[in-house]
Design a protein around this motif. Structure first.
Motif, PDB file in Angstrom:
ATOM      1  N   ILE A   1      -2.948   9.550  -3.454  1.00  0.00           N
ATOM      2  CA  ILE A   1      -3.328   8.285  -4.096  1.00  0.00           C
ATOM      3  C   ILE A   1      -2.126   7.670  -4.796  1.00  0.00           C
ATOM      4  N   VAL A   2      -1.357   8.514  -5.517  1.00  0.00           N
ATOM      5  CA  VAL A   2      -0.163   8.039  -6.226  1.00  0.00           C
ATOM      6  C   VAL A   2       0.837   7.447  -5.238  1.00  0.00           C
ATOM      7  N   LEU A   3       1.116   8.177  -4.142  1.00  0.00           N
ATOM      8  CA  LEU A   3       2.068   7.708  -3.146  1.00  0.00           C
ATOM      9  C   LEU A   3       1.578   6.432  -2.463  1.00  0.00           C
ATOM     10  N   PHE A   4       0.269   6.339  -2.255  1.00  0.00           N
ATOM     11  CA  PHE A   4      -0.302   5.146  -1.633  1.00  0.00           C
ATOM     12  C   PHE A   4      -0.064   3.916  -2.508  1.00  0.00           C
ATOM     13  N   PHE A   5      -0.343   4.040  -3.801  1.00  0.00           N
ATOM     14  CA  PHE A   5      -0.176   2.889  -4.688  1.00  0.00           C
ATOM     15  C   PHE A   5       1.297   2.536  -4.893  1.00  0.00           C
ATOM     16  N   LEU A   6       2.177   3.538  -4.871  1.00  0.00           N
ATOM     17  CA  LEU A   6       3.611   3.244  -4.946  1.00  0.00           C
ATOM     18  C   LEU A   6       4.059   2.459  -3.718  1.00  0.00           C
ATOM     19  N   SER A   7       3.551   2.827  -2.536  1.00  0.00           N
ATOM     20  CA  SER A   7       3.892   2.123  -1.296  1.00  0.00           C
ATOM     21  C   SER A   7       3.352   0.699  -1.318  1.00  0.00           C
TER      22      SER A   7
ATOM     23  N   PHE B   1       5.770  -2.788   6.825  1.00  0.00           N
ATOM     24  CA  PHE B   1       5.078  -1.499   6.796  1.00  0.00           C
ATOM     25  C   PHE B   1       5.468  -0.646   8.001  1.00  0.00           C
ATOM     26  N   GLY B   2       5.527  -1.270   9.184  1.00  0.00           N
ATOM     27  CA  GLY B   2       5.836  -0.526  10.403  1.00  0.00           C
ATOM     28  C   GLY B   2       7.220   0.098  10.380  1.00  0.00           C
TER      29      GLY B   2
ATOM     30  N   TYR C   1      10.935   4.831   9.382  1.00  0.00           N
ATOM     31  CA  TYR C   1      12.117   5.426   8.781  1.00  0.00           C
ATOM     32  C   TYR C   1      11.809   6.299   7.560  1.00  0.00           C
ATOM     33  N   GLY C   2      10.520   6.546   7.314  1.00  0.00           N
ATOM     34  CA  GLY C   2      10.153   7.428   6.205  1.00  0.00           C
ATOM     35  C   GLY C   2      10.468   6.848   4.844  1.00  0.00           C
ATOM     36  N   ALA C   3      10.402   5.533   4.729  1.00  0.00           N
ATOM     37  CA  ALA C   3      10.810   4.865   3.494  1.00  0.00           C
ATOM     38  C   ALA C   3       9.826   5.051   2.341  1.00  0.00           C
TER      39      ALA C   3
END
Length: 458
Positions: A10-16, A60-61, A66-68
């Motif tokens: 969830i944290v990583l999702f909101f950061l993205s 996004f793609g 590139y694992g950004a």
């Protein structure tokens, strides 16, 4: 543990989502104020939303590719580099789209300024995200369980990521399974490093039972099984490894892709090839191209072509890999190696059908024989056509050991598809600019076998 992992996602999702939102707002402002007026029939409402949607999807793609968004997984500088590379691709595509909509070449100044602002956003976001992640998820306390194979190399690699891994316990399997199992619950994660199958399988099941995260170094047979198909024809599940390489239609599609991409690349890169050839010739008057025997599919021998980056007499004392500060490399050669322009003539090999754009890197026959003495499975790499770039080049380094390169190449051979090839080609753009992927081996090595004989030549 499950709740902890879910919260991390969830944290990583909101950061993205946050960085995509910020970058899209910047683009929206530049689009509305600077570029929409150029268009003869200015876009309204739905048109604006289509433009922003295209921008978000592209961003996004490429960032995903590139694992950004892999905060905590990649180093902060890798995150920043991946984000910037993705951003450049997207902004160039969007600029070309705007030119098409405007029916003329519009000014690139606004989008250049926009890119600089977005780069600053990336740096701030990456540092902020790293701080948040480190605070919430400090490095795990890990136990290394090892056998007769020396674990120092793996420990050294993981030790470079102290932000993620904290190996604070070690135990040899000669202490007995009971002693190992008693020690495991005191740690947050376990690394099973090259253990005998029976012991490894027992420990994997035990870690699963007590819900302890487990890292396992795969064996070659494991990598082959990763590409197996699941079969459920009976009440007993089966894994099917076909071991036959690509089907006819897959080989045809791969060859067509090689031709469709390598011909335009050859045309576009021709001026650079002429410039490289001229510089090499003017420097010492020696030959422009370096020709060497290599192995490809089914152990067929062919001559690989590269721009010469070393002195003419570089192998008068025998063949060996280029070192990190190799005095055999000419000043022109250093530039060619850093830019990877020395690899461009391999397009000839691809057009001739001796190589593919993507596949295991071709090895010298004599060096391959040396590898096979200690690693008989090394011949497995020859179940696919040699490639200009490959899975092992993306995820490995120039000095990665043959054993690890073999596992990476086998993973590719067992999973190769056109989509995977396209992904590897796009990822190659990223590693070209990463110095550690082009560094030579340690001084004194002549093959990639650690502290023994090593691979050779240019």
């Amino acid at each position: 543990m499950k709740k902890n992992e879910q919260f991390k996602r969830i944290v990583l999702f909101f950061l993205s989502v946050f960085i995509i939102f910020i970058q899209s707002v910047v683009f929206w402002k530049v689009w509305i104020d600077c570029y929409n007026p150029y268009i003869e029939r200015s876009l309204f409402r739905r048109g604006h939303w289509v433009m922003i949607l295209i921008y978000v999807l592209l961003l996004f793609g490429f960032s995903k590719l590139y694992g950004a968004y892999k905060v905590g997984y990649l180093r902060t500088m890798d995150i920043i580099f991946s984000q910037i590379l993705s951003l450049i691709f997207v902004n160039v595509i969007i600029y070309l789209q705007i030119c098409l909509l405007s029916l003329r070449l519009v000014s690139g100044i606004p989008i250049t300024k926009m890119t600089l602002v977005q780069v600053a956003n990336i740096v701030l976001w990456a540092l902020l995200s790293k701080g948040i992640y480190s605070k919430l998820y400090p490095p795990r306390r890990m136990l290394m369980v090892y056998g007769d194979r020396d674990p120092d190399e793996l420990v050294d690699k993981m030790g470079r990521r102290t932000d993620k891994y904290n190996i604070c316990g070690y135990i040899h399997i000669n202490k007995g399974l009971k002693a190992v199992e008693e020690k495991i619950p005191g740690y947050e994660a376990v690394i099973l490093c090259d253990l005998p199958d029976e012991i490894r399988n027992t420990l994997v099941k035990y870690c699963f039972q007590v819900s302890v995260r487990t890292y396992v170094t795969p064996k070659i047979s494991d990598v082959i099984l990763m590409g197996a198909d699941s079969m459920h024809l009976f009440d007993t599940p089966l894994l099917l490894s076909r071991n036959a390489g690509l089907k006819f239609e897959q080989r045809f599609a791969k060859r067509m892709m090689d031709l469709m991409l390598s011909v335009p690349m050859f045309i576009v890169l021709s001026p650079f090839m002429l410039l490289c050839a001229l510089c090499i010739k003017l420097y010492d008057g020696g030959p422009v191209l370096y020709k060497q025997e290599r192995l490809t599919l089914d152990e067929k021998i062919f001559y690989i072509y590269k721009f010469r980056s070393m002195r003419v007499d570089s192998e008068k004392h025998g063949a060996r890999l280029a070192g990190r500060h190799d005095d055999r490399v000419t000043p022109i050669g250093k530039i060619l190696r850093i830019s990877h322009f020395d690899e461009i003539p391999q397009l000839f090999n691809i057009l001739k059908g001796e190589m593919s754009l993507v596949g295991p890197r071709p090895e010298r026959p004599s060096i391959a024989e040396e590898y096979k003495k200690e690693l008989p499975e090394f011949v497995f790499r020859l179940k696919a056509k040699a490639g200009l770039t490959g899975y092992a080049q993306i995820y490995g380094k120039y000095s990665t050991t043959p054993y690890d390169k073999l596992k990476l190449d086998l993973y590719y051979i067992e999973h190769q598809t056109i989509l995977l090839d396209l992904r590897i080609l796009l990822m190659t753009v990223k590693i070209i600019f990463q110095k550690e992927n082009a560094e030579g081996v340690k001084a004194g090595q002549v093959t990639a076998l650690m502290n023994k004989k090593k691979d050779a030549g240019e």
